[in-house]
Design an enzyme around this catalytic site. Structure first.
Site, PDB file in Angstrom:
ATOM      1  N   ALA A 237       0.840  -1.195   0.000  1.00  0.00           N
ATOM      2  CA  ALA A 237       0.000   0.000   0.000  1.00  0.00           C
ATOM      3  C   ALA A 237       0.873   1.242   0.000  1.00  0.00           C
ATOM      4  CB  ALA A 237      -0.934   0.012   1.211  1.00  0.00           C
ATOM      5  N   LYS A 238       0.345   2.302  -0.623  1.00  0.00           N
ATOM      6  CA  LYS A 238       1.062   3.570  -0.636  1.00  0.00           C
ATOM      7  C   LYS A 238       1.315   4.070   0.775  1.00  0.00           C
ATOM      8  CE  LYS A 238      -1.312   4.864  -4.928  1.00  0.00           C
ATOM      9  NZ  LYS A 238      -2.366   5.718  -5.506  1.00  0.00           N
TER      10      LYS A 238
END
Length: 276
Positions: A237-238
């Site tokens: 995930a970012k």
């Protein structure tokens, strides 16, 4: 003809999880003589960073992918607003002033996407003089529509029931549409026949299938693929600062070689493909 898409949000750089999803969608389209679309989902207010779409294009080209670009979500705001007004007029949406903190204080039941809204504002006469969200009245919708189905290439026939989420938000207080409304309308506008995305979004399809029926939209098939996870068993995930494709490019890594390794299921140490 199969038409599928990759639809990233420009609120951070792409990482290997995005690369995997884009490659799956691209290759499905190529194998079936179809079209692979790129759509930028950029209606997340200040979180949508103006420099990211160009970075995304460079990332996809570096991976050796070819695509057709369709209009970004920010060019489609009027269509979202028009549909929301129609659903509100039909009595299928209702305004809600509750904050997330207020909802969590009620210790609600949990659903696939977190807390299930307990319906606090349903039936209230609210003066809409401050920002409100618009929620889908899922009980009323299902009473109107009856039983619906959708087809997933990896999971077979599914019965659509948005009530597992409660009354979801279709228009946010801070944005003209939620992911559910915008993505459903965009896929129809873009002629998408195969929605390709991660297994983590599988349950969302219950809502999207119902919206298609309410709005008389074409019904695609879905392909929910496994997602990449790190050594902490969490999806890449970012917000977890997963290494970006842009950083890999800058360090001189060969993007086409990386794409071939991804196709073979060969991932960097600590990253694996989650089981469905």
């Amino acid at each position: 003809m199969v038409v599928t898409r990759f639809a990233p949000s420009p609120n951070g750089s792409l990482h290997l999880g995005h690369a995997y999803s884009a490659i799956v969608a691209h290759d499905l389209a190529k194998e079936r003589g179809g079209r692979f679309l790129l759509r930028i989902e950029d209606i997340d207010g200040d979180r949508s960073l103006p420099d990211k779409p160009d970075e995304f294009r460079e990332d996809l080209a570096w991976l050796g992918l070819e695509w057709e670009e369709v209009p970004a979500q920010s060019t489609r705001l009027e269509s979202y607003e028009e549909v929301a007004r129609d659903l509100l007029h039909r009595g299928l949406l209702y305004p809600c002033t509750c904050t997330r903190k207020e909802i969590n204080a009620l210790k609600p039941r949990m659903g696939p996407d977190g807390a299930i809204y307990p319906g606090t504002c349903k039936g209230r006469s609210l003066v809409m003089d401050k920002p409100v969200a618009l929620r889908l009245d899922s009980d009323r919708v299902m009473a109107e529509l009856g039983e619906l189905f959708w087809e997933d290439e990896n999971n077979g026939t599914q019965i659509a029931d948005p009530r597992i989420f409660g009354d979801v938000v279709l228009v946010r207080k801070d944005a003209p549409a939620s992911y559910h409304l915008a993505a459903t309308l965009d896929d129809a506008a873009d002629g998408v026949t195969l929605v390709t995305r991660g297994q983590d979004l599988f349950a969302m399809t219950h809502i999207h299938r119902v919206l298609q029926e309410l709005l008389h939209l074409p019904v695609p098939h879905w392909h929910h693929h496994p997602i990449l996870i790190g050594d902490d068993d969490q999806k890449l995930a970012k917000r977890r600062n997963s290494p970006s494709l842009a950083d890999r490019r800058a360090k001189g890594e060969d993007g086409r070689e990386l794409a071939e390794r991804i196709r073979r299921g060969e991932f960097p140490a600590g990253i694996t493909l989650a089981s469905a």
